[in-house]
Design a protein around this motif. Structure first.
Motif, PDB file in Angstrom:
ATOM      1  N   THR A  51       0.445  -1.468   0.402  1.00 32.86           N
ATOM      2  CA  THR A  51       0.103   0.199   0.001  1.00 32.86           C
ATOM      3  C   THR A  51       1.132   1.210   0.295  1.00 32.86           C
ATOM      4  O   THR A  51       0.548   2.147  -0.230  1.00 32.86           O
ATOM      5  CB  THR A  51      -0.896  -0.203   0.891  1.00 32.86           C
ATOM      6  OG1 THR A  51      -1.513  -1.289   1.110  1.00 32.86           O
ATOM      7  CG2 THR A  51      -1.967   0.913   1.458  1.00 32.86           C
ATOM      8  N   ALA A  52       1.850   1.288   0.883  1.00 33.52           N
ATOM      9  CA  ALA A  52       3.157   2.891   0.898  1.00 33.52           C
ATOM     10  C   ALA A  52       3.500   3.206  -0.619  1.00 33.52           C
ATOM     11  O   ALA A  52       3.352   3.508  -1.283  1.00 33.52           O
ATOM     12  CB  ALA A  52       3.808   2.397   2.063  1.00 33.52           C
ATOM     13  N   MET A  53       3.540   1.373  -0.712  1.00 36.26           N
ATOM     14  CA  MET A  53       4.398   1.502  -2.758  1.00 36.26           C
ATOM     15  C   MET A  53       3.399   2.596  -3.605  1.00 36.26           C
ATOM     16  O   MET A  53       3.716   2.652  -4.605  1.00 36.26           O
ATOM     17  CB  MET A  53       4.733   0.505  -3.160  1.00 36.26           C
ATOM     18  CG  MET A  53       5.700  -0.048  -3.830  1.00 36.26           C
ATOM     19  SD  MET A  53       6.302  -1.231  -5.077  1.00 36.26           S
ATOM     20  CE  MET A  53       3.944  -1.513  -5.752  1.00 36.26           C
ATOM     21  N   ASN A  54       2.407   1.209  -3.399  1.00 35.72           N
ATOM     22  CA  ASN A  54       1.529   2.079  -4.445  1.00 35.72           C
ATOM     23  C   ASN A  54       0.713   3.926  -4.507  1.00 35.72           C
ATOM     24  O   ASN A  54       0.506   4.511  -5.650  1.00 35.72           O
ATOM     25  CB  ASN A  54       0.281   1.477  -4.834  1.00 35.72           C
ATOM     26  CG  ASN A  54      -0.189   0.153  -4.799  1.00 35.72           C
ATOM     27  OD1 ASN A  54       1.107   0.159  -5.388  1.00 35.72           O
ATOM     28  ND2 ASN A  54      -0.629  -0.804  -4.497  1.00 35.72           N
ATOM     29  N   ILE A  55       1.375   4.561  -2.942  1.00 32.62           N
ATOM     30  CA  ILE A  55       0.535   5.454  -2.588  1.00 32.62           C
ATOM     31  C   ILE A  55       2.473   5.976  -3.236  1.00 32.62           C
ATOM     32  O   ILE A  55       1.866   7.587  -3.857  1.00 32.62           O
ATOM     33  CB  ILE A  55       0.712   5.837  -1.105  1.00 32.62           C
ATOM     34  CG1 ILE A  55      -0.553   5.244  -0.358  1.00 32.62           C
ATOM     35  CG2 ILE A  55       0.657   7.233  -0.812  1.00 32.62           C
ATOM     36  CD1 ILE A  55      -0.811   5.237   0.129  1.00 32.62           C
ATOM     37  N   ILE A  56       3.282   5.672  -2.617  1.00 35.73           N
ATOM     38  CA  ILE A  56       4.263   6.967  -2.981  1.00 35.73           C
ATOM     39  C   ILE A  56       4.996   6.654  -4.571  1.00 35.73           C
ATOM     40  O   ILE A  56       4.924   7.662  -5.079  1.00 35.73           O
ATOM     41  CB  ILE A  56       6.008   5.524  -3.179  1.00 35.73           C
ATOM     42  CG1 ILE A  56       5.991   6.413  -1.329  1.00 35.73           C
ATOM     43  CG2 ILE A  56       7.126   6.285  -3.523  1.00 35.73           C
ATOM     44  CD1 ILE A  56       7.299   4.937  -0.584  1.00 35.73           C
ATOM     45  N   GLY A  57       4.372   5.049  -5.715  1.00 37.02           N
ATOM     46  CA  GLY A  57       4.161   5.596  -6.939  1.00 37.02           C
ATOM     47  C   GLY A  57       2.924   6.648  -7.793  1.00 37.02           C
ATOM     48  O   GLY A  57       2.875   6.352  -8.900  1.00 37.02           O
ATOM     49  N   CYS A  58       2.720   6.850  -6.931  1.00 40.63           N
ATOM     50  CA  CYS A  58       1.190   7.503  -7.123  1.00 40.63           C
ATOM     51  C   CYS A  58      -0.276   6.585  -7.862  1.00 40.63           C
ATOM     52  O   CYS A  58      -0.865   7.227  -9.122  1.00 40.63           O
ATOM     53  CB  CYS A  58       1.275   8.907  -8.556  1.00 40.63           C
ATOM     54  SG  CYS A  58       2.216   9.537  -7.278  1.00 40.63           S
ATOM     55  N   LEU A  59      -0.288   5.900  -7.381  1.00 39.51           N
ATOM     56  CA  LEU A  59      -0.575   4.220  -7.743  1.00 39.51           C
ATOM     57  C   LEU A  59      -1.911   5.011  -7.265  1.00 39.51           C
ATOM     58  O   LEU A  59      -3.592   4.030  -7.560  1.00 39.51           O
ATOM     59  CB  LEU A  59      -0.113   3.000  -8.322  1.00 39.51           C
ATOM     60  CG  LEU A  59       0.755   3.086  -9.400  1.00 39.51           C
ATOM     61  CD1 LEU A  59       1.693   1.371  -8.872  1.00 39.51           C
ATOM     62  CD2 LEU A  59       0.641   2.502 -10.496  1.00 39.51           C
ATOM     63  N   ASP A  60      -1.959   4.563  -6.168  1.00 43.43           N
ATOM     64  CA  ASP A  60      -2.973   5.033  -4.885  1.00 43.43           C
ATOM     65  C   ASP A  60      -2.955   6.614  -4.733  1.00 43.43           C
ATOM     66  O   ASP A  60      -2.296   7.350  -4.392  1.00 43.43           O
ATOM     67  CB  ASP A  60      -3.114   3.962  -4.506  1.00 43.43           C
ATOM     68  CG  ASP A  60      -4.901   3.590  -3.982  1.00 43.43           C
ATOM     69  OD1 ASP A  60      -5.502   4.317  -3.969  1.00 43.43           O
ATOM     70  OD2 ASP A  60      -4.330   2.137  -3.015  1.00 43.43           O
ATOM     71  N   THR A  61      -3.578   6.311  -3.605  1.00 40.65           N
ATOM     72  CA  THR A  61      -4.032   7.514  -2.733  1.00 40.65           C
ATOM     73  C   THR A  61      -4.658   7.576  -1.450  1.00 40.65           C
ATOM     74  O   THR A  61      -5.520   6.252  -1.526  1.00 40.65           O
ATOM     75  CB  THR A  61      -5.018   9.134  -3.256  1.00 40.65           C
ATOM     76  OG1 THR A  61      -6.700   8.387  -3.662  1.00 40.65           O
ATOM     77  CG2 THR A  61      -4.983   9.570  -4.573  1.00 40.65           C
ATOM     78  N   PRO A  62      -3.895   8.264  -0.496  1.00 49.16           N
ATOM     79  CA  PRO A  62      -5.353   7.848   1.056  1.00 49.16           C
ATOM     80  C   PRO A  62      -6.164   8.977   1.572  1.00 49.16           C
ATOM     81  O   PRO A  62      -6.651   8.861   0.839  1.00 49.16           O
ATOM     82  CB  PRO A  62      -3.188   8.830   2.112  1.00 49.16           C
ATOM     83  CG  PRO A  62      -2.753   9.984   0.577  1.00 49.16           C
ATOM     84  CD  PRO A  62      -3.024   9.469  -0.485  1.00 49.16           C
ATOM     85  N   THR A  63      -6.213   8.212   2.130  1.00 51.17           N
ATOM     86  CA  THR A  63      -7.868   8.144   2.892  1.00 51.17           C
ATOM     87  C   THR A  63      -7.275   9.388   3.367  1.00 51.17           C
ATOM     88  O   THR A  63      -8.801  10.244   3.154  1.00 51.17           O
ATOM     89  CB  THR A  63      -8.123   7.207   3.685  1.00 51.17           C
ATOM     90  OG1 THR A  63      -8.110   5.693   2.860  1.00 51.17           O
ATOM     91  CG2 THR A  63      -9.594   6.784   4.060  1.00 51.17           C
ATOM     92  N   SER A  64      -6.349   9.827   4.007  1.00 49.97           N
ATOM     93  CA  SER A  64      -5.719  10.860   5.098  1.00 49.97           C
ATOM     94  C   SER A  64      -4.880  10.892   5.208  1.00 49.97           C
ATOM     95  O   SER A  64      -4.115  10.180   4.839  1.00 49.97           O
ATOM     96  CB  SER A  64      -7.019  10.481   6.361  1.00 49.97           C
ATOM     97  OG  SER A  64      -6.563  10.263   7.168  1.00 49.97           O
ATOM     98  N   GLY A  65      -4.092  12.348   6.226  1.00 51.99           N
ATOM     99  CA  GLY A  65      -2.733  12.896   5.589  1.00 51.99           C
ATOM    100  C   GLY A  65      -2.451  12.840   4.188  1.00 51.99           C
ATOM    101  O   GLY A  65      -3.351  13.113   3.304  1.00 51.99           O
ATOM    102  N   LYS A  66      -1.058  14.064   4.260  1.00 55.81           N
ATOM    103  CA  LYS A  66      -0.513  14.686   3.367  1.00 55.81           C
ATOM    104  C   LYS A  66       0.199  13.111   2.502  1.00 55.81           C
ATOM    105  O   LYS A  66       1.703  12.931   3.639  1.00 55.81           O
ATOM    106  CB  LYS A  66      -0.042  15.964   3.428  1.00 55.81           C
ATOM    107  CG  LYS A  66       0.426  16.510   2.649  1.00 55.81           C
ATOM    108  CD  LYS A  66       0.766  17.842   3.290  1.00 55.81           C
ATOM    109  CE  LYS A  66       1.851  18.186   2.090  1.00 55.81           C
ATOM    110  NZ  LYS A  66       2.016  19.919   2.610  1.00 55.81           N
TER     111      LYS A  66
END
Length: 234
Positions: A51-66
């Motif tokens: 999940t962290a990797m997908n957010i880092i790669g802009c493949l996914d977005t967080p539910t909250s936080g920046k």
């Protein structure tokens, strides 16, 4: 003056499901990765590392936080703007190579440049240059079926770096390779990190592969359980 990190997580949560089925894949994660770092992310299944990797790669977005990437709040970008950001700044390497089977190595490497609208002649020149960087000069006209697994992964790495990205995201890049080929690929990634200043974030479950990185981050139950410098930056 301290330079801003390339990647920042500020209290990142990623939640799936609702009610009793609610799962926190990430639970308030704080993280910073500097330009030029080579970081390995480890953890058991369900730890939050993918999940962290997908957010880092802009493949996914967080539910909250920046989620900050290059100083931009990338977690709030819409799908199209995240696609533009990926195309301009991020290269990906996957366990399964993801090469087009009926096209040559050079044509596979050219693909990211097609999306940028670069002319055919320049695409070819840059693809050959990238293949040379990964040690495959002379193999540009071979199809994936004519290449070994290690060579196919080198083509995939060439494709990932041909557009000169700021960040390389590698998801189990040695997962389909034997021990000897795995270490060849890791030697290559280490060299690209040192020579190009390429920031690399790699997910792996193998400690000997993670040892090539400068820093190892361990995830557990949606939290960062460990963050260790394993060697100095090149």
């Amino acid at each position: 003056m301290t330079r801003e990190p390339l990647i920042t997580f500020d209290k990142i949560w990623k939640t799936y499901g609702h009610g009793e089925a609610r799962v926190n894949a990430l639970a308030g994660v704080d993280l910073a990765i500097d330009r030029g770092e080579f970081v390995a992310i480890m953890g058991p299944s369900g730890s939050g590392k993918s999940t962290a990797m997908n957010i880092i790669g802009c493949l996914d977005t967080p539910t909250s936080g920046k989620y900050g990437f290059l100083g931009v709040d990338a977690g709030r970008l819409d799908r199209n703007r995240r696609a533009v950001l990926r195309n301009l700044y991020v290269g990906f390497v996957f366990q399964g190579y993801n090469l087009l089977p009926r096209t040559t190595a050079a044509e596979n490497v050219e693909l990211p440049l097609i999306y940028r609208g670069i002319a055919a002649g320049e695409r070819r020149d840059r693809a050959i240059e990238a293949l040379e960087q990964v040690g495959l000069l002379g193999r540009q006209n071979h199809t994936p079926a004519e290449l070994s697994g290690g060579q196919q992964q080198r083509v995939a790495i060439a494709r990932a770096i041909v557009a000169k990205p700021t960040l390389l995201v590698a998801d189990e890049p040695t997962g389909n390779l034997d021990t000897a080929r795995s270490h060849e690929i890791m030697d290559l990634l280490t060299r690209l990190n040192a020579e190009l200043g390429l920031t690399i974030v790699m997910v792996t479950h193998e400690a000997d592969i993670a040892a090539y990185a400068q820093r190892t981050i361990g995830f557990l139950d949606g939290h960062i359980a460990s963050d260790t410098m394993t060697r100095e930056a090149a």
